[in-house]
Design a protein around this motif. Sequence first.
Motif, short mmCIF file in Angstrom:
data_model
loop_
_atom_site.label_atom_id
_atom_site.label_comp_id
_atom_site.label_asym_id
_atom_site.label_seq_id
_atom_site.Cartn_x
_atom_site.Cartn_y
_atom_site.Cartn_z
N THR A 54 -13.36 59.02 -4.80
CA THR A 54 -13.12 60.45 -5.01
C THR A 54 -12.28 60.67 -6.27
OG1 THR A 54 -13.19 60.81 -2.62
CG2 THR A 54 -12.27 62.57 -3.97
N GLN A 57 -14.59 60.33 -9.15
CA GLN A 57 -15.42 61.53 -9.29
C GLN A 57 -14.64 62.65 -9.99
OE1 GLN A 57 -18.39 63.15 -7.28
NE2 GLN A 57 -19.36 61.17 -7.51
N ASN A 60 -14.11 61.89 -13.68
CA ASN A 60 -15.33 62.12 -14.45
C ASN A 60 -15.60 63.60 -14.69
OD1 ASN A 60 -15.80 59.36 -14.62
ND2 ASN A 60 -17.18 59.32 -12.86
N ARG A 61 -14.93 64.46 -13.90
CA ARG A 61 -15.05 65.91 -14.10
C ARG A 61 -13.96 66.45 -15.04
NH1 ARG A 61 -16.67 68.87 -8.50
NH2 ARG A 61 -18.39 67.50 -7.87
N ILE A 299 -21.03 54.13 -5.59
CA ILE A 299 -21.52 55.23 -4.77
C ILE A 299 -23.03 55.07 -4.63
CG2 ILE A 299 -21.73 57.73 -4.54
CD1 ILE A 299 -19.31 58.03 -6.33
N ARG A 304 -24.22 60.19 -2.49
CA ARG A 304 -23.85 60.96 -3.68
C ARG A 304 -23.63 62.44 -3.35
NH1 ARG A 304 -27.30 58.80 -8.24
NH2 ARG A 304 -26.01 56.99 -7.73
N MET A 307 -20.23 62.86 -1.58
CA MET A 307 -19.14 62.69 -2.53
C MET A 307 -19.00 63.92 -3.43
SD MET A 307 -17.62 59.84 -1.94
CE MET A 307 -16.59 60.02 -3.38
N THR A 308 -20.12 64.50 -3.81
CA THR A 308 -20.09 65.71 -4.64
C THR A 308 -19.45 66.87 -3.88
OG1 THR A 308 -22.07 65.04 -5.86
CG2 THR A 308 -21.50 67.38 -5.90
N ALA A 311 -15.66 66.21 -3.65
CA ALA A 311 -15.01 66.48 -4.93
C ALA A 311 -14.95 67.98 -5.20
CB ALA A 311 -15.75 65.76 -6.05
#
Length: 324
Positions: A54, A57, A60-61, A299, A304, A307-308, A311
């Motif tokens: 997490t 994730q 990466n954002r 992941i 996926r 996880m999205t 996040a």
Amino acid sequence: MQEIQEERKEQDGRTSSQDLSEIKSVAARAVGRRSAVFLSASGGVGLSGLCSLTALQLKNRGRRTALVDADFASGGLDVLLGLENDKGLRFGTLNAPLGKLDGEVLCKRLPHWEGIPVLAFDSWNSEVPEWWEAEAAMAALERSVDIVLVDGSRGRVIDMVPQLRHALVVLVTELSVLGLARCRALMQRVSSGRISSSGRGGASCADGTDGSCDLSDRLSSRSNGADIAKEEGGIRNLENPAPVRLAAIVGIEPRGTSRRRGVVSVNEASEYLGHRVLGPMCLNSARISDALEGLGLKISKSDRSVMTQLANALSDAVEGDEQR
């Protein structure tokens, strides 16, 4: 000579009192507003891996993140992430004079995983940190990053650092009858502020028993407000109206089941817990083997979407706090 010695003792006493007051003053500052604590009532569900992925994730954002290993019973997050031989500070080598640390300096001196600073705890090398050391480290990281993700294991760190009650909470539950019963009991303890009040080995059911409560009752009964009332943005204990900011509950399929026997659906889990459960996530054997061999965390395609969603939930909560 005796008068001089007595005067020195008085001065030492005043100094100790001043130091203690300063530590308490620093510790009293809000901690947890930019943290998310990952908790699970059951071991072996992949809590540390989920917390780490997490963080990746969110990074990466464009979110600056940090990881804290607050599993002071076992620890070893650096080993899971392949950082055990990397130089850098751990809880055992942390020094927080008067309960204060510089966040930017701390971030630079920690080992990094995928560009994320990681404050790990190695139970085999060091003793459990003092409460002010743990609180100072988390407060320092909060001042330096957008969000701190804390691997809180079964939640004892919230008793140790009470200010973490201001943090977002992510509960990870096994999608089994016993796993959900344990999760519900943990929800009640978190909402009441009595994290340590558990049954044998922390595996108590919602009614305080050791997990032998009736199967049909556990799956058919709903959280109707008698113990926990649903409240937007958190869970609320009726005796203590201060909400706990429950960001998400993630359901993990139990390992070793035959033809999915014993697996509870996310819809049934959501109904039982009175809160939407994200999932299901599956800890397949290939991913577990990769982690054990130090090949890193990945992941899977099937996870996926979950996880999205997780996040997104954390990002929305953080953005909401920033706009206040």
